[in-house]
Design a protein around this motif. Structure first.
Motif, PDB file in Angstrom:
ATOM      1  N   ARG A 159      -3.242   6.807   9.809  1.00 22.14           N
ATOM      2  CA  ARG A 159      -2.911   7.071   8.400  1.00 22.14           C
ATOM      3  C   ARG A 159      -3.970   7.983   7.752  1.00 22.14           C
ATOM      4  NH1 ARG A 159      -1.372   2.643   3.721  1.00 22.14           N
ATOM      5  NH2 ARG A 159      -0.899   4.192   2.162  1.00 22.14           N
TER       6      ARG A 159
ATOM      7  N   TYR B  64      -2.570  -2.572  14.420  1.00 22.91           N
ATOM      8  CA  TYR B  64      -2.783  -2.411  12.976  1.00 22.91           C
ATOM      9  C   TYR B  64      -3.941  -1.455  12.684  1.00 22.91           C
ATOM     10  CZ  TYR B  64      -3.384  -3.462   8.058  1.00 22.91           C
ATOM     11  OH  TYR B  64      -3.503  -3.344   6.703  1.00 22.91           O
TER      12      TYR B  64
ATOM     13  N   SER C  27       3.578  -4.981   8.959  1.00 27.15           N
ATOM     14  CA  SER C  27       2.453  -5.919   8.833  1.00 27.15           C
ATOM     15  C   SER C  27       2.347  -6.413   7.395  1.00 27.15           C
ATOM     16  CB  SER C  27       1.134  -5.243   9.233  1.00 27.15           C
ATOM     17  OG  SER C  27       1.194  -4.846  10.577  1.00 27.15           O
ATOM     18  N   GLU C  28       2.425  -5.482   6.461  1.00 22.34           N
ATOM     19  CA  GLU C  28       2.327  -5.878   5.051  1.00 22.34           C
ATOM     20  C   GLU C  28       3.522  -6.736   4.648  1.00 22.34           C
ATOM     21  OE1 GLU C  28       1.277  -2.713   2.317  1.00 22.34           O
ATOM     22  OE2 GLU C  28       0.065  -1.730   3.848  1.00 22.34           O
TER      23      GLU C  28
ATOM     24  N   ALA D 100      -3.177   2.107  13.622  1.00 18.48           N
ATOM     25  CA  ALA D 100      -2.233   2.704  12.666  1.00 18.48           C
ATOM     26  C   ALA D 100      -2.951   3.094  11.367  1.00 18.48           C
ATOM     27  CB  ALA D 100      -1.090   1.729  12.373  1.00 18.48           C
ATOM     28  N   GLN D 101      -3.910   2.299  10.949  1.00 16.49           N
ATOM     29  CA  GLN D 101      -4.694   2.647   9.748  1.00 16.49           C
ATOM     30  C   GLN D 101      -5.490   3.923   9.978  1.00 16.49           C
ATOM     31  OE1 GLN D 101      -4.169   1.583   6.964  1.00 16.49           O
ATOM     32  NE2 GLN D 101      -4.520  -0.596   6.595  1.00 16.49           N
TER      33      GLN D 101
ATOM     34  N   SER E 126       0.830  -1.217   0.000  1.00 16.93           N
ATOM     35  CA  SER E 126       0.000   0.000   0.000  1.00 16.93           C
ATOM     36  C   SER E 126       0.860   1.261   0.000  1.00 16.93           C
ATOM     37  CB  SER E 126      -0.948   0.015   1.201  1.00 16.93           C
ATOM     38  OG  SER E 126      -0.251   0.362   2.384  1.00 16.93           O
TER      39      SER E 126
ATOM     40  N   LEU F 283       2.356  -0.481   9.943  1.00 16.60           N
ATOM     41  CA  LEU F 283       1.685  -0.869   8.693  1.00 16.60           C
ATOM     42  C   LEU F 283       2.651  -1.545   7.725  1.00 16.60           C
ATOM     43  CD1 LEU F 283      -0.509   2.319   8.157  1.00 16.60           C
ATOM     44  CD2 LEU F 283      -1.277   0.060   8.929  1.00 16.60           C
ATOM     45  N   SER F 284       3.835  -0.950   7.537  1.00 17.92           N
ATOM     46  CA  SER F 284       4.763  -1.522   6.548  1.00 17.92           C
ATOM     47  C   SER F 284       5.248  -2.894   7.015  1.00 17.92           C
ATOM     48  CB  SER F 284       5.935  -0.582   6.271  1.00 17.92           C
ATOM     49  OG  SER F 284       6.712  -0.374   7.422  1.00 17.92           O
TER      50      SER F 284
ATOM     51  N   TYR G 170       3.789   4.099  10.367  1.00 22.05           N
ATOM     52  CA  TYR G 170       4.481   3.504   9.215  1.00 22.05           C
ATOM     53  C   TYR G 170       5.122   2.171   9.569  1.00 22.05           C
ATOM     54  CZ  TYR G 170       8.149   2.662   5.755  1.00 22.05           C
ATOM     55  OH  TYR G 170       8.973   2.078   4.818  1.00 22.05           O
TER      56      TYR G 170
END
Ligand code: ASN
Length: 486
Positions: free
Chosen positions: A382, A375, A315-316, A378-379, A209, A312-313, A309
């Motif tokens: 964002r 998570y 997790s992805e 954090a979204q 993302s 999220l980064s 960041y």
């Protein structure tokens, strides 16, 4: 002046007047590599035989056809997380040490359509996780301005190879600053396009993302050429929207009369070194002198960007990197007697410490019981960060600030402390979370003689105004003309 220190326009003129050949350009590139590569160590693989063959074919075309590709005959380096058919692609990881892709990334196909010549693959932090290139599984690229310093990361090889004159330009990728920060550290121009502007098909995914491919060049004009060639809708990337690609070169008018600039106070505050602050204030004076106006504004949620960041980064990444299991891609451990043990051993031996750290962090943040607290939160952060940018862009054309809080640091200085390393990205990460475009252009030198970068941020899909501002600044200053004495 060496051939590769000239602009695309100058080189194309000489090619068309037959003063030089494509073979001359390719020769110049490999000659420079043979002279400086043992010091800079920017390349993980060279494509010499193919490149020379392609140069001969393009030379036969010269003067005999009506149409030429936008990047006709120009030597380019490609970051090693962008797949190139038959040309080794490791993403800087030992787990992919033997990986030869069976297809080309969309950007590589577009480079071929534009008739550029791929010189080789460029070093990077493993899977793009890092800010110094010291996380590469193979070698630490050096900064051409001073070999004791890091080139930045993760596109350190991409920035260093351009600064060292080994290639004319290169492709990097930027998840949290990986194009702009090394561009700033190496004194070159790096653009992270709007999320979706350039296809990610064939980019080895870190954080899907946020990941975006973009150009690293010696000038803003050359940068616009390269973006023009690689942009556009791609049905192979579901996050690529079908929006028109404007003519970026026509945006380089030199005129920024009436341009409204916002300067976030958080970008000149705590944690930003005094010389970086001063360089931005001096740059704003230059922009004012060209007819722009600026006001101080606030990005109130930017203080949460770093934490959001890394949640999220990571997790992805934990999901994206599950595919490296010793079965589907790359290297398999020989030290296992059962399937489960083979997975474990392959991943233990193949991944470096930083990659393991992020997989563990990401897996933890996604686990049941913690998902909502980390998570999901954090979204939500964002979204607030994205809104901060939208609020400012309702009244301003561009946002200006530094690219990084300091100049480049010395090799080894920050390797033992991952958190200090993460703080490098504090000024670039909010831009990835918001999905907007931003460029880094040279704006001076620090007391240690290392380059400084000015960051210019634009609205979604408004790379044209980013280029317009960057070009006007570049033409009014001389920093981009300085070269490292290698
Ligand atoms: N990949 C990036 O854009 C760089 C960032 N320093 C990271 O390690 O995540």
């Amino acid at each position: 002046m060496s051939l590769l220190e000239q602009s695309i326009k100058q080189l194309h003129k000489q090619l068309h007047q037959k003063e030089i050949s494509v073979t001359d350009l390719v020769d110049a590139s490999y000659k420079r590599i043979s002279e400086v590569e043992d010091k800079v160590q920017a390349f993980l693989a060279l494509n010499e035989e193919q490149a020379r063959q392609q140069a001969r074919l393009l030379d036969e075309k010269l003067g005999n056809v009506d149409e030429y590709g936008l990047l006709f005959g120009l030597p380019i380096g490609v970051k090693d997380n962008i797949v190139t058919k038959g040309l080794r692609t490791t993403a800087g990881s030992k787990i992919l040490a033997n990986f030869d892709p069976i297809y080309d990334a969309t950007v590589v196909q577009k480079l071929q359509q534009a008739e550029s010549i791929t010189i080789g693959k460029l070093n990077m932090d493993e899977f793009a996780m890092g800010s110094s290139n010291e996380n590469s599984g193979f070698q630490a690229t050096r900064n051409p301005w001073n070999l004791e310093y890091v080139p930045g990361g993760s596109s350190g090889g991409s920035a260093a190879s351009v600064a060292a004159g080994e290639v004319l330009f290169s492709l990097g990728s930027d998840t949290g600053g990986s194009i702009r920060q090394p561009a700033a550290y190496c004194g070159v121009v790096g653009l992270k396009p709007t999320y979706g502007r350039v296809s990610r098909y064939g980019l080895i995914a870190f954080a899907s993302s946020l990941d975006q491919i973009g150009p690293i060049t010696r000038s803003v004009e050359d940068n616009a050429y390269l973006l023009q060639a690689i942009s556009g809708w791609d049905r192979m990337d579901s996050t690529s929207p079908n929006v028109e690609v404007p003519d970026y070169l026509s945006a380089l008018t030199g005129d920024i009369q009436g341009l409204r600039i916002a300067v976030p106070k958080e970008y000149l505050g705590e944690g930003v070194s005094e010389e970086v602050r001063q360089s931005v204030l001096a740059a704003l004076k230059v922009l004012e002198g060209l007819g722009a106006t600026w006001d101080e504004v606030s990005l109130p949620h930017s203080k949460y960007a770093l934490a959001a960041y890394y949640l999220l980064s990571s997790s992805e990444a934990s999901a994206n990197l599950a595919r490296f299991d010793g079965v589907r891609y790359g290297v398999r451990s020989d030290n296992a007697s059962s399937l489960i043990e083979m997975y474990k051993q392959t991943r233990s031996e193949g991944f470096g410490d930083e990659v393991k750290r992020r997989i563990m962090l990401g897996t933890f943040a996604l686990s049941s019981g913690y998902y909502d607290a980390y998570y999901k939160k954090a979204q939500q952060v964002r979204t607030l960060i994205k809104q901060d940018f939208e609020n400012i862009f309702a009244s301003y054309d561009v946002i200006v600030g530094p690219t990084a809080p300091t100049t480049a640091f010395k090799l080894g200085e920050k390797v033992a402390d991952p958190l200090t390393m993460y703080v490098n990205d504090i000024l670039t990460i909010p831009i990835n979370l918001a999905g907007v475009p931003a460029i880094s252009v040279p704006c001076g030198f620090g007391a240690n003689g290392m380059p400084l970068g000015l960051q210019i941020i634009g609205k979604h899909f408004d790379e044209a105004n980013v280029y317009r501002t960057a070009h006007a600044f570049e033409q009014a200053t001389t920093y981009h003309k300085e070269k490292p004495a290698l």
